[in-house]
Design an enzyme around this catalytic site. Structure first.
Site, mmCIF file in Angstrom:
data_model
loop_
_atom_site.group_PDB
_atom_site.id
_atom_site.type_symbol
_atom_site.label_atom_id
_atom_site.label_comp_id
_atom_site.label_asym_id
_atom_site.label_seq_id
_atom_site.Cartn_x
_atom_site.Cartn_y
_atom_site.Cartn_z
ATOM 1 N N SER A 9 0.795 -1.226 0.000
ATOM 2 C CA SER A 9 0.000 0.000 0.000
ATOM 3 C C SER A 9 0.825 1.274 0.000
ATOM 4 O O SER A 9 0.333 2.313 -0.393
ATOM 5 C CB SER A 9 -0.967 -0.009 1.182
ATOM 6 O OG SER A 9 -0.316 -0.388 2.368
ATOM 7 N N HIS A 13 -5.667 -3.861 -2.544
ATOM 8 C CA HIS A 13 -5.456 -2.892 -3.629
ATOM 9 C C HIS A 13 -5.509 -3.543 -5.009
ATOM 10 O O HIS A 13 -5.254 -2.883 -6.016
ATOM 11 C CB HIS A 13 -4.113 -2.178 -3.447
ATOM 12 C CG HIS A 13 -4.019 -1.452 -2.148
ATOM 13 N ND1 HIS A 13 -4.501 -0.171 -1.983
ATOM 14 C CD2 HIS A 13 -3.553 -1.843 -0.941
ATOM 15 C CE1 HIS A 13 -4.307 0.203 -0.732
ATOM 16 N NE2 HIS A 13 -3.733 -0.798 -0.073
ATOM 17 N N LYS A 59 -12.323 -0.111 -1.414
ATOM 18 C CA LYS A 59 -11.327 0.551 -2.259
ATOM 19 C C LYS A 59 -11.853 0.566 -3.702
ATOM 20 O O LYS A 59 -12.768 1.313 -3.993
ATOM 21 C CB LYS A 59 -9.976 -0.118 -2.076
ATOM 22 C CG LYS A 59 -9.451 0.248 -0.672
ATOM 23 C CD LYS A 59 -8.174 -0.387 -0.251
ATOM 24 C CE LYS A 59 -7.773 0.206 1.108
ATOM 25 N NZ LYS A 59 -7.020 -0.711 1.940
HETATM 26 C C1 LIG Z 1 -7.091 -0.925 3.405
HETATM 27 C C2 LIG Z 1 -6.385 -2.185 3.672
HETATM 28 C C3 LIG Z 1 -6.908 -3.136 4.564
HETATM 29 C C4 LIG Z 1 -8.106 -2.856 5.416
HETATM 30 O O1 LIG Z 1 -9.289 -2.868 4.696
HETATM 31 P P1 LIG Z 1 -10.515 -2.019 5.243
HETATM 32 O O2 LIG Z 1 -11.688 -2.583 4.523
HETATM 33 O O3 LIG Z 1 -10.223 -0.598 4.904
HETATM 34 O O4 LIG Z 1 -10.573 -2.247 6.723
HETATM 35 C C5 LIG Z 1 -6.270 -4.351 4.670
HETATM 36 N N1 LIG Z 1 -5.149 -4.601 3.980
HETATM 37 C C6 LIG Z 1 -4.596 -3.711 3.142
HETATM 38 C C7 LIG Z 1 -3.366 -4.061 2.398
HETATM 39 C C8 LIG Z 1 -5.190 -2.468 2.970
HETATM 40 O O5 LIG Z 1 -4.645 -1.567 2.165
#
Ligand SMILES: *Cc1c(COP(=O)(O)O)cnc(C)c1O
Length: 396
Positions: free
Chosen positions: A190, A218, A249
């Site tokens: 990320s 992602h 996302k």
């Molecule tokens: C955003 C994210 C999460 C968490 O997901 P949410 O639905 O926002 O709680 C988990 N792992 C990664 C790699 C992320 O970027």
């Protein structure tokens, strides 16, 4: 005399002062209206490069309509946890759709829907790992994976980022142990935007009889044919894969899902505390996610992914022309490493003054000395939006 109840107060005040002194104070910004490429932030019109809305679906008309329709069909709240009266037809349908869409890596796939990706990761790790399990975790894994491993009380070994040879050596050294072995990785990292060497990870997992947990937060919606995700992108297959996709996302709504062989999922239903001991998210949200997955899988999804790919190319070329250090990323996460905290914050502030919202990422999110601007692209961006950013960066 200081009362003991004030000791904590004083420690918090001191802690906040330290955060300020190190230039690490984080501030939330308030968005009016929908989150999209163009939006109102703290009352000002801005172009946002800060969201994970990679396909520009968070403000999509038909997904909004599905959310409203879901509320009228199912009400506002779920009314209970999944095992005690809160599991709705909307949740059940979505799980079937997600298993069919992203479960091609395993025979007899099943999916389990969660309120957030953070909880999905805690659930997977605390349920599949425990005392006596060996977990091998990439050094740059997301905080939710790290917390899941900690909560599981498994023995953990951190391997250097994406270093398969190092991982192979660690697994080899533990060859004689009969413990269950679990390798855990983000698919797209990320803060750097690079993609894990998933094919080699599957190979090494099979070689040593380990399981592989892939967090595709992602990648879901963006990578692979029709946006089916990172495993489909590399056409990987293994019964020992556990896939986590998130739905807040690229899917633009909220929640997450775990997809794996039906036996693994049934075990999660029976045992995962972050699944069992929480109220099911509103069925309307699941109904809206179903609408989003249909768009992701459609020609419109393909067009959005193609536009995003062209924005990524343009941005890569643009960042190479700056005097800072771009990270070699093929994804919608395009970091520009500046170095120091103050310099990074000053640069973000200068962009902000020009109506461009590009977040400064500082320690502890990234290693110290590698503070960066993190440019997140979305299919909602236009070429003109990037031209504005290009112009601003070239004059700073
Ligand atoms: C955003 C994210 C999460 C968490 O997901 P949410 O639905 O926002 O709680 C988990 N792992 C990664 C790699 C992320 O970027």
């Amino acid at each position: 005399m200081t009362r003991t109840s004030d000791v904590l107060f004083d420690a918090l005040k001191q802690g906040l002062a330290d955060i300020d002194a190190r230039g690490l104070r984080r501030r939330r910004r308030t968005i009016d209206g929908a989150n999209s490429a163009h939006m109102t932030v703290d009352g000002r019109a801005m172009i946002g490069f800060a969201s994970n809305d990679y396909l520009g679906l968070a403000a999509h008309e038909s997904i909004r309509a599905a959310l409203a329709e879901g509320a009228s069909l199912y009400g506002a709240g779920s009314g209970g946890s999944h095992l005690l009266g809160g599991h709705s037809r909307a949740h059940a349908q979505l799980e079937d759709e997600l298993a069919a869409f992203s479960g091609g890596f395993v025979d007899d796939p099943r999916a389990l829907y969660f309120s957030t990706g953070y909880m999905a990761n805690l659930a997977v790790l605390t349920t599949l790992a425990g005392r006596g399990t060996l977990v091998f975790s990439d050094a740059l894994n997301h905080a939710s994976l790290i917390d899941g491993v900690r909560l599981s009380r498994a023995e953990t070994q951190i391997y250097p980022h994406a270093d398969i040879d190092a991982l192979d050596a660690m697994l080899d050294a533990s060859r004689d142990q009969t413990a269950t072995k679990l390798i855990v990785t983000d698919s797209v990292f990320s803060m750097d935007g690079d993609i894990a060497p998933l094919a080699r990870l599957v190979e090494v997992a099979e070689k040593y009889g380990a399981w592989l947990v892939v967090d595709d937060a992602h990648g879901f919606g963006v990578l692979g044919p029709q946006g089916r995700g990172a495993l489909a992108h590399y056409a990987l297959r293994s019964p020992h894969l556990v896939y986590v996709g998130t739905l807040g996302k690229a899917a633009g709504v909220a929640g997450a899902f775990v997809c794996a062989h039906a036996t693994v999922i049934e075990w999660l239903v029976q045992r995962a505390r972050p699944y069992i001991f929480t109220t099911a998210s509103p069925p309307a949200v699941a109904h809206a996610v179903s609408a989003s997955v249909r768009i992701i899988a459609s020609d419109e999804g393909d067009a959005r992914r193609a536009h995003l790919a062209s924005l990524i190319d343009t941005t890569r070329a643009m960042l190479k022309r700056t005097r800072w250090l771009p990270v070699d990323s093929q994804t919608a996460v395009q970091p520009l490493v500046i170095g120091g905290n103050d310099e990074t914050v000053a640069l973000a502030a200068a962009l902000d003054a020009q109506g461009l919202w590009v977040p400064a990422i500082r320690p502890p999110t990234v290693p110290s000395g590698t503070s960066r601007l993190r440019i997140s692209l979305s299919a909602a961006h236009s070429d003109e939006d990037l031209a504005r950013l290009d112009h601003a960066l070239s004059t700073l």
